[in-house]
Write a protein that holds these residues in place. Structure first.
Motif, PDB file in Angstrom:
ATOM      1  N   CYS A  64     -15.512 -16.468 -35.782  1.00 33.16           N
ATOM      2  CA  CYS A  64     -15.618 -17.125 -34.554  1.00 33.16           C
ATOM      3  C   CYS A  64     -14.109 -17.216 -34.373  1.00 33.16           C
ATOM      4  N   GLU A  65     -13.863 -17.082 -33.000  1.00 29.00           N
ATOM      5  CA  GLU A  65     -12.338 -17.565 -32.810  1.00 29.00           C
ATOM      6  C   GLU A  65     -12.374 -19.188 -32.395  1.00 29.00           C
ATOM      7  N   ASP A  66     -12.463 -19.741 -33.191  1.00 31.27           N
ATOM      8  CA  ASP A  66     -12.471 -21.338 -32.970  1.00 31.27           C
ATOM      9  C   ASP A  66     -11.772 -21.956 -32.004  1.00 31.27           C
ATOM     10  N   ILE A  67     -12.171 -22.943 -31.516  1.00 32.07           N
ATOM     11  CA  ILE A  67     -11.309 -23.481 -30.386  1.00 32.07           C
ATOM     12  C   ILE A  67     -11.228 -24.932 -30.369  1.00 32.07           C
ATOM     13  N   ILE A  69     -10.120 -28.594 -28.902  1.00 29.23           N
ATOM     14  CA  ILE A  69     -10.143 -29.556 -27.577  1.00 29.23           C
ATOM     15  C   ILE A  69      -9.996 -31.048 -27.840  1.00 29.23           C
ATOM     16  N   THR A  70      -8.920 -31.417 -26.861  1.00 29.44           N
ATOM     17  CA  THR A  70      -8.652 -32.878 -26.916  1.00 29.44           C
ATOM     18  C   THR A  70      -9.327 -33.466 -25.829  1.00 29.44           C
ATOM     19  N   LEU A  71      -9.969 -34.394 -25.987  1.00 29.26           N
ATOM     20  CA  LEU A  71     -10.579 -35.491 -24.887  1.00 29.26           C
ATOM     21  C   LEU A  71      -9.766 -36.762 -24.880  1.00 29.26           C
ATOM     22  N   SER A  72      -9.524 -36.844 -23.255  1.00 30.88           N
ATOM     23  CA  SER A  72      -8.664 -38.208 -23.253  1.00 30.88           C
ATOM     24  C   SER A  72      -8.820 -38.873 -21.819  1.00 30.88           C
ATOM     25  N   PRO A  73      -8.494 -39.786 -21.607  1.00 29.57           N
ATOM     26  CA  PRO A  73      -8.972 -40.629 -20.183  1.00 29.57           C
ATOM     27  C   PRO A  73      -8.172 -39.571 -19.187  1.00 29.57           C
ATOM     28  N   GLU A  74      -7.205 -38.784 -19.267  1.00 28.84           N
ATOM     29  CA  GLU A  74      -6.374 -37.794 -18.352  1.00 28.84           C
ATOM     30  C   GLU A  74      -7.523 -36.490 -18.394  1.00 28.84           C
ATOM     31  N   ASN A  75      -8.207 -36.271 -19.396  1.00 35.30           N
ATOM     32  CA  ASN A  75      -8.867 -34.904 -19.621  1.00 35.30           C
ATOM     33  C   ASN A  75     -10.089 -35.318 -20.397  1.00 35.30           C
ATOM     34  N   PRO A  76     -11.143 -35.980 -19.614  1.00 36.08           N
ATOM     35  CA  PRO A  76     -12.195 -36.638 -20.306  1.00 36.08           C
ATOM     36  C   PRO A  76     -13.394 -35.400 -20.570  1.00 36.08           C
ATOM     37  N   ASN A  77     -13.160 -34.400 -19.726  1.00 42.25           N
ATOM     38  CA  ASN A  77     -14.386 -33.335 -19.755  1.00 42.25           C
ATOM     39  C   ASN A  77     -13.873 -31.844 -20.109  1.00 42.25           C
ATOM     40  N   ALA A  78     -14.285 -31.283 -20.996  1.00 45.31           N
ATOM     41  CA  ALA A  78     -14.044 -29.913 -21.267  1.00 45.31           C
ATOM     42  C   ALA A  78     -15.286 -29.044 -21.266  1.00 45.31           C
ATOM     43  N   TYR A  79     -15.001 -27.568 -20.958  1.00 41.57           N
ATOM     44  CA  TYR A  79     -16.191 -26.913 -20.627  1.00 41.57           C
ATOM     45  C   TYR A  79     -15.801 -25.342 -21.313  1.00 41.57           C
ATOM     46  N   ILE A  80     -16.863 -25.110 -22.314  1.00 36.85           N
ATOM     47  CA  ILE A  80     -16.666 -23.928 -23.061  1.00 36.85           C
ATOM     48  C   ILE A  80     -17.921 -22.732 -22.529  1.00 36.85           C
ATOM     49  N   LYS A  81     -17.519 -21.571 -22.501  1.00 39.44           N
ATOM     50  CA  LYS A  81     -18.624 -20.512 -22.653  1.00 39.44           C
ATOM     51  C   LYS A  81     -18.262 -19.790 -23.774  1.00 39.44           C
ATOM     52  N   ALA A  82     -19.408 -19.469 -24.538  1.00 36.65           N
ATOM     53  CA  ALA A  82     -19.481 -18.562 -25.551  1.00 36.65           C
ATOM     54  C   ALA A  82     -20.243 -17.179 -25.488  1.00 36.65           C
ATOM     55  N   ARG A  83     -19.605 -16.378 -26.116  1.00 36.62           N
ATOM     56  CA  ARG A  83     -20.262 -15.053 -25.813  1.00 36.62           C
ATOM     57  C   ARG A  83     -19.984 -14.376 -27.283  1.00 36.62           C
ATOM     58  N   ILE A  84     -20.878 -13.386 -27.618  1.00 32.86           N
ATOM     59  CA  ILE A  84     -20.757 -12.629 -28.953  1.00 32.86           C
ATOM     60  C   ILE A  84     -20.302 -11.318 -28.339  1.00 32.86           C
ATOM     61  N   LYS A  85     -19.427 -10.793 -29.333  1.00 34.99           N
ATOM     62  CA  LYS A  85     -18.538  -9.517 -29.137  1.00 34.99           C
ATOM     63  C   LYS A  85     -19.169  -8.501 -30.241  1.00 34.99           C
ATOM     64  N   ALA A  86     -19.694  -7.399 -30.060  1.00 38.59           N
ATOM     65  CA  ALA A  86     -20.169  -6.557 -30.979  1.00 38.59           C
ATOM     66  C   ALA A  86     -18.855  -5.711 -31.449  1.00 38.59           C
ATOM     67  N   GLY A  87     -19.028  -5.923 -32.854  1.00 40.22           N
ATOM     68  CA  GLY A  87     -17.751  -5.020 -33.354  1.00 40.22           C
ATOM     69  C   GLY A  87     -18.142  -3.693 -34.195  1.00 40.22           C
ATOM     70  N   PHE A  88     -17.389  -3.053 -34.715  1.00 37.24           N
ATOM     71  CA  PHE A  88     -17.732  -1.830 -35.486  1.00 37.24           C
ATOM     72  C   PHE A  88     -18.330  -2.190 -36.699  1.00 37.24           C
ATOM     73  N   TRP A  89     -17.531  -3.090 -37.383  1.00 37.11           N
ATOM     74  CA  TRP A  89     -18.184  -3.620 -38.937  1.00 37.11           C
ATOM     75  C   TRP A  89     -18.868  -5.016 -38.770  1.00 37.11           C
ATOM     76  N   THR A  90     -18.394  -5.774 -37.637  1.00 33.98           N
ATOM     77  CA  THR A  90     -19.056  -6.987 -37.600  1.00 33.98           C
ATOM     78  C   THR A  90     -19.002  -7.583 -36.210  1.00 33.98           C
ATOM     79  N   ASN A  91     -20.057  -8.388 -35.892  1.00 30.76           N
ATOM     80  CA  ASN A  91     -19.818  -9.215 -34.548  1.00 30.76           C
ATOM     81  C   ASN A  91     -19.076 -10.317 -34.666  1.00 30.76           C
ATOM     82  N   LYS A  92     -18.422 -10.903 -33.628  1.00 31.41           N
ATOM     83  CA  LYS A  92     -17.598 -12.137 -33.367  1.00 31.41           C
ATOM     84  C   LYS A  92     -17.972 -12.986 -32.347  1.00 31.41           C
ATOM     85  N   ILE A  93     -18.142 -13.906 -32.527  1.00 31.79           N
ATOM     86  CA  ILE A  93     -18.264 -15.101 -31.277  1.00 31.79           C
ATOM     87  C   ILE A  93     -16.897 -15.505 -30.846  1.00 31.79           C
TER      88      ILE A  93
END
Length: 106
Positions: A64-67, A69-93
């Motif tokens: 997984c490509e870890d992500i 996030i810092t939540l703060s009064p100025e930036n209280p909300n975060a939105y993540i879309k996660a998908r799986i990517k097929a690879g030749f040897w292995t899949n990756k999120i």
């Protein structure tokens, strides 16, 4: 949107994919398991302000490509879309930070 003092929110959407469709994505926040998310499902997680590392798994897929996030009064909300990517040897999120407008309605 949460209005509690000192608390933010992260919304995660698992994009639809035929790969791993029957398996829930494991959600890890700061290395601790949080639960699972089904295909095309969304979840809102209330979290205190702070910095969090998100990691996702899907069955045997642990890459997984870890992500971070810092939540703060100025930036209280975060939105993540996660998908799986097929690879030749292995899949990756691949999670991505997106705007609220890019998220499906809950």
């Amino acid at each position: 949107e949460l209005k509690n003092a000192g608390e933010g929110m992260v919304q995660i959407y698992r994009m639809g994919s035929p790969i791993g469709v029957a398996v829930g994505y494991g959600i890890y926040i700061n290395e601790k398991p949080y639960g699972h998310l089904g295909n095309k499902e969304s979840i809102r997680i209330p979290l205190p302000y702070g910095t969090y590392k998100f990691h996702f798994t899907c069955g045997m897929t642990r890459k997984c490509e870890d992500i971070t996030i810092t939540l703060s009064p100025e930036n209280p909300n975060a939105y993540i879309k996660a998908r799986i990517k097929a690879g030749f040897w292995t899949n990756k999120i691949i999670p991505a930070l997106v705007s609220k407008d890019e998220m499906p309605e809950l």
